[in-house]
Design a protein around this motif. Structure first.
Motif, PDB file in Angstrom:
ATOM      1  N   UNK A  76      51.498  30.183 -16.125  1.00 60.00           N
ATOM      2  CA  UNK A  76      52.568  29.349 -15.600  1.00 60.00           C
ATOM      3  C   UNK A  76      52.223  27.887 -15.918  1.00 60.00           C
ATOM      4  N   UNK A  77      53.256  27.062 -15.824  1.00 60.80           N
ATOM      5  CA  UNK A  77      53.063  25.622 -15.976  1.00 60.80           C
ATOM      6  C   UNK A  77      53.272  24.957 -14.619  1.00 60.80           C
ATOM      7  N   UNK A  78      52.486  23.931 -14.364  1.00 60.89           N
ATOM      8  CA  UNK A  78      52.593  23.168 -13.128  1.00 60.89           C
ATOM      9  C   UNK A  78      52.749  21.697 -13.496  1.00 60.89           C
ATOM     10  N   UNK A  79      53.738  21.050 -12.907  1.00 58.65           N
ATOM     11  CA  UNK A  79      53.950  19.634 -13.157  1.00 58.65           C
ATOM     12  C   UNK A  79      54.199  18.929 -11.829  1.00 58.65           C
ATOM     13  N   UNK A  80      53.597  17.760 -11.685  1.00 63.53           N
ATOM     14  CA  UNK A  80      53.800  16.901 -10.517  1.00 63.53           C
ATOM     15  C   UNK A  80      54.321  15.570 -11.051  1.00 63.53           C
ATOM     16  N   UNK A  81      55.619  15.472 -11.331  1.00 67.62           N
ATOM     17  CA  UNK A  81      56.145  14.292 -12.035  1.00 67.62           C
ATOM     18  C   UNK A  81      55.992  12.991 -11.250  1.00 67.62           C
ATOM     19  N   UNK A  82      55.847  13.078  -9.944  1.00 72.72           N
ATOM     20  CA  UNK A  82      55.622  11.856  -9.172  1.00 72.72           C
ATOM     21  C   UNK A  82      54.289  11.216  -9.561  1.00 72.72           C
ATOM     22  N   UNK A  83      53.297  12.042  -9.923  1.00 76.22           N
ATOM     23  CA  UNK A  83      51.968  11.547 -10.281  1.00 76.22           C
ATOM     24  C   UNK A  83      51.753  11.486 -11.785  1.00 76.22           C
ATOM     25  N   UNK A 117      56.356  25.515 -12.374  1.00 75.84           N
ATOM     26  CA  UNK A 117      56.358  25.105 -10.976  1.00 75.84           C
ATOM     27  C   UNK A 117      56.411  23.581 -10.950  1.00 75.84           C
ATOM     28  N   UNK A 118      57.451  23.042 -10.332  1.00 80.18           N
ATOM     29  CA  UNK A 118      57.624  21.595 -10.212  1.00 80.18           C
ATOM     30  C   UNK A 118      57.370  21.208  -8.758  1.00 80.18           C
ATOM     31  N   UNK A 119      56.467  20.274  -8.552  1.00 76.71           N
ATOM     32  CA  UNK A 119      56.095  19.856  -7.204  1.00 76.71           C
ATOM     33  C   UNK A 119      56.486  18.403  -6.968  1.00 76.71           C
ATOM     34  N   UNK A 120      57.058  18.173  -5.806  1.00 81.53           N
ATOM     35  CA  UNK A 120      57.401  16.818  -5.365  1.00 81.53           C
ATOM     36  C   UNK A 120      57.166  16.772  -3.866  1.00 81.53           C
ATOM     37  N   UNK A 121      57.536  15.676  -3.240  1.00 80.13           N
ATOM     38  CA  UNK A 121      57.302  15.573  -1.806  1.00 80.13           C
ATOM     39  C   UNK A 121      58.206  14.523  -1.178  1.00 80.13           C
ATOM     40  N   UNK A 154      55.858  18.929   1.224  1.00 77.24           N
ATOM     41  CA  UNK A 154      55.873  19.328  -0.172  1.00 77.24           C
ATOM     42  C   UNK A 154      57.147  20.085  -0.505  1.00 77.24           C
ATOM     43  N   UNK A 155      57.740  19.710  -1.630  1.00 75.72           N
ATOM     44  CA  UNK A 155      58.934  20.353  -2.169  1.00 75.72           C
ATOM     45  C   UNK A 155      58.535  21.011  -3.487  1.00 75.72           C
ATOM     46  N   UNK A 156      58.927  22.284  -3.673  1.00 74.23           N
ATOM     47  CA  UNK A 156      58.466  23.008  -4.864  1.00 74.23           C
ATOM     48  C   UNK A 156      59.594  23.856  -5.431  1.00 74.23           C
ATOM     49  N   UNK A 157      59.801  23.689  -6.758  1.00 67.11           N
ATOM     50  CA  UNK A 157      60.747  24.525  -7.491  1.00 67.11           C
ATOM     51  C   UNK A 157      59.966  25.490  -8.379  1.00 67.11           C
ATOM     52  N   UNK A 158      60.337  26.740  -8.377  1.00 64.74           N
ATOM     53  CA  UNK A 158      59.777  27.743  -9.286  1.00 64.74           C
ATOM     54  C   UNK A 158      60.877  28.150 -10.251  1.00 64.74           C
ATOM     55  N   UNK A 179      53.207  14.926 -17.416  1.00 63.22           N
ATOM     56  CA  UNK A 179      52.797  16.057 -18.243  1.00 63.22           C
ATOM     57  C   UNK A 179      52.702  17.338 -17.421  1.00 63.22           C
ATOM     58  N   UNK A 180      53.053  18.447 -18.070  1.00 66.48           N
ATOM     59  CA  UNK A 180      52.915  19.765 -17.449  1.00 66.48           C
ATOM     60  C   UNK A 180      51.561  20.352 -17.832  1.00 66.48           C
ATOM     61  N   UNK A 181      50.900  20.973 -16.864  1.00 67.85           N
ATOM     62  CA  UNK A 181      49.596  21.596 -17.080  1.00 67.85           C
ATOM     63  C   UNK A 181      49.771  23.116 -17.134  1.00 67.85           C
ATOM     64  N   UNK A 182      49.243  23.697 -18.199  1.00 66.53           N
ATOM     65  CA  UNK A 182      49.264  25.150 -18.305  1.00 66.53           C
ATOM     66  C   UNK A 182      48.161  25.724 -17.419  1.00 66.53           C
ATOM     67  N   UNK A 183      48.515  26.693 -16.616  1.00 60.82           N
ATOM     68  CA  UNK A 183      47.551  27.364 -15.757  1.00 60.82           C
ATOM     69  C   UNK A 183      47.640  28.870 -15.969  1.00 60.82           C
ATOM     70  N   UNK A 184      46.523  29.519 -15.745  1.00 61.52           N
ATOM     71  CA  UNK A 184      46.518  30.974 -15.720  1.00 61.52           C
ATOM     72  C   UNK A 184      45.979  31.393 -14.356  1.00 61.52           C
ATOM     73  N   UNK A 185      46.688  32.285 -13.705  1.00 62.83           N
ATOM     74  CA  UNK A 185      46.307  32.757 -12.376  1.00 62.83           C
ATOM     75  C   UNK A 185      45.580  34.090 -12.532  1.00 62.83           C
TER      76      UNK A 185
END
Length: 557
Positions: free
Chosen positions: A389-396, A494-498, A525-529, A399-405
């Motif tokens: 999945x990709x995780x991005x925190x555009x407030x900070x 996954x897009x994270x904001x707050x 925290x606000x999160x879109x998947x 760039x999107x970070x690729x993650x593997x769970x």
């Protein structure tokens, strides 16, 4: 003349003879044996060295001096075993200040200096040859100009030839002098480095002195082990992802270092996990608090407390980090105390706070020089299944970070450590594996992916200025997020904001709109998947209103 001796004198001579004979016998029973280092168990801090040797002993008591012993050993950890009926009566450590203990670094520097000195001598010889040639040319030039019967043209040709050759030789001499200057600089640098290395390695050579008793003359196999502190290993990882549709290739490595005064030549290594270090990698949101500003009280004690109360409580993470630092320091101190006990260090390997303790026995023999530098040792390579999945925190960060769970990560026996990340055949940077904050899955950050484009804009036309209604002030905030997948395959993002969290009842956050995201009212925290198809563009919005008394000042916005 006759010599008359008394009985007392005869007794004295006899006693001296007996003492001399005993001394010679004792010296004859003192042996020297060089131990062979066979196996080493390396811990995060410290190592246990296992040596072997063989001695041939006469009947009775014998003293054996064992050499090739590391410096800085813990004397309480020393263990000596013998077979074939030989009894170990006592053992101890002796420091030999007369024997030279030359480290590999010192040996290498001495060889480099010798090579530079040889080069210096060669250059000086070449210069001497040039000087001799110049002298011959000079004499020929003088002789040719004085020789009778020689025409002017012949003299001119000879002088031109001599001058050309002299010019060539002089230019060569200039080159040689420049090379000599560089060689001299290198020699000075190497001598300075050698002096520093000799100071670091200026320590006595250790010897182990053991007294044995043999009922009869026999050969015995000796086993000798002890613990040192000047060694350890640091876990590192190579994480390779060829495609987000394939498993992760995880390489588990160890940087083994030791500065024990002896080289570990072709030893069997066993790596034991120990005290992990702490770290973090990707951006992580902390609760965002807003509060009313309070006028500090004049009392120094009350003012201090009031200032502390007025500071936003947005930093519980550093407190946790300090607590974890104290835990790590306590574990390190406990390991050092355990190393001072009489039992071998292997008996005191404990389970780490964030994972299980494991011993890795390496089948291949390794050479680890006593230079204090890290030597890479591969522990294992595995293919690990996980969900990308990709995780991005555009407030900070945009760039999107690729993650593997990764699931079932406990079976990997990982420790906190740095990771070298390779994505689609290219090195993308370094990350950090931290297993102490893992919940259900171990999320490994695989670096940034510029093909996931996310922008976060403040909608100035919608965002209103502070408006006054009676005794309160309302401030509206509105943001628009544009999210696009420019990759050729679908991705999960996954897009994270707050939004701010109020700590005072008179400050409220209302009118919250977050376009189908999940919202955690405790952290804000606000999160879109999102599941994005190739080249798909999505728009998402976030808005809220902060309301507070107009005669108060809000901090944290």
């Amino acid at each position: 003349m006759s010599l008359i001796t008394s009985g007392r004198f005869q007794t004295t001579v006899l006693g001296a003879a007996v003492a001399l004979a005993c001394s010679i016998s004792a010296q004859a029973n003192t042996l020297t044996e060089k131990m062979t280092l066979d196996n080493v168990t390396v811990f995060i801090r410290g190592a246990e060295l296992f040596n072997s040797g063989k001695v041939t002993l006469p009947a009775g008591e014998s003293e054996v001096i064992f050499t090739n012993i590391a410096t800085g050993l813990n004397e309480q950890s020393l263990m000596v075993e013998a077979d074939n009926g030989v009894v170990v009566q006592s053992s101890g450590v002796r420091r030999d200040f007369l024997s030279e203990n030359v480290s590999p670094e010192v040996e290498s520097l001495k060889k480099q200096i010798e090579a530079e000195v040889r080069e210096q001598s060669k250059l000086n010889v070449q210069r001497e040859v040039i000087q001799a040639q110049l002298a011959v040319l000079e004499s020929n030039r003088a002789l040719g100009s004085e020789k009778e019967g020689t025409s002017v043209e012949q003299v001119s040709q000879m002088l031109q030839l001599v001058n050309g050759k002299m010019n060539e030789l002089l230019m060569s001499d200039i080159d040689l002098r420049e090379k000599l200057v560089e060689v001299e600089k290198n020699i000075n640098k190497l001598n300075n480095q050698l002096e520093e290395a000799q100071q670091k390695s200026a320590q006595a050579v250790n010897q182990v002195v053991v007294k044995f008793y043999a009922p009869k003359a026999a050969s015995s196999n000796i086993k000798l082990s002890y613990v040192i502190s000047s060694a350890g290993w640091v876990p590192t990882y190579d994480i390779r992802v060829d495609s987000i549709t394939e498993p992760v290739k995880l390489g588990y490595k160890a940087n083994v270092f030791q500065n024990s005064g002896i080289n570990w030549d072709k030893v069997n290594l066993t790596l034991s996990t120990g005290n992990p270090s702490e770290g973090a990698q990707a951006p992580r949101l902390s609760p965002w608090y807003v509060d009313l500003y309070r006028q500090p009280i004049l009392s120094s004690k009350s003012a201090r407390y009031d200032r502390e109360a007025s500071v936003p409580m947005a930093a519980p993470a550093p407190v946790m980090e300090m607590q974890e630092d104290r835990v790590v320091q306590a574990e390190m101190a406990a390991a050092e105390r355990r190393a001072k006990t009489s039992k071998p260090l292997s008996d005191y390997v404990v389970t780490d706070v964030g994972g299980v303790n494991t011993r890795f026995s390496i089948a291949l023999p390794y050479n680890i020089a006593a230079d204090g530098k890290g030597h890479s040792v591969l522990i294992k390579q595995v293919d690990v299944q996980g969900d990308y999945r990709y995780v991005v925190v555009p407030k900070l960060e945009p760039d999107a970070f690729l993650q593997v769970q990764l699931k079932d990560w406990e079976k990997l026996n990982l420790l906190p450590g740095k990771s070298n990340i390779f994505f689609e055949g290219s090195f993308v940077g370094q990350g950090y594996i931290d297993i102490r904050r893992v919940k259900e899955t171990l999320d490994l950050s695989l670096g940034r992916d510029k093909k996931i484009v996310v922008t976060r804009e403040n909608e100035k036309q919608v965002t209103g200025k502070a408006e006054f209604f009676g005794n309160s002030v309302s401030q509206q905030y509105t943001y628009t997020l544009d999210i696009k997948n420019t990759r050729k395959e679908p991705v999960k993002l996954v897009v994270q904001d707050q939004v701010p969290v109020s700590k005072d009842a008179s400050v409220t956050v209302e009118g919250l709109k977050y376009d189908g995201a999940t919202f955690d009212k405790n952290t804000g925290e606000v999160q879109w998947s999102l599941d994005l198809t190739p080249n798909e563009l999505r728009k998402r919005g976030l808005s809220y209103t902060v309301k507070y008394p107009k005669d108060q000042q809000v901090i944290g916005l």
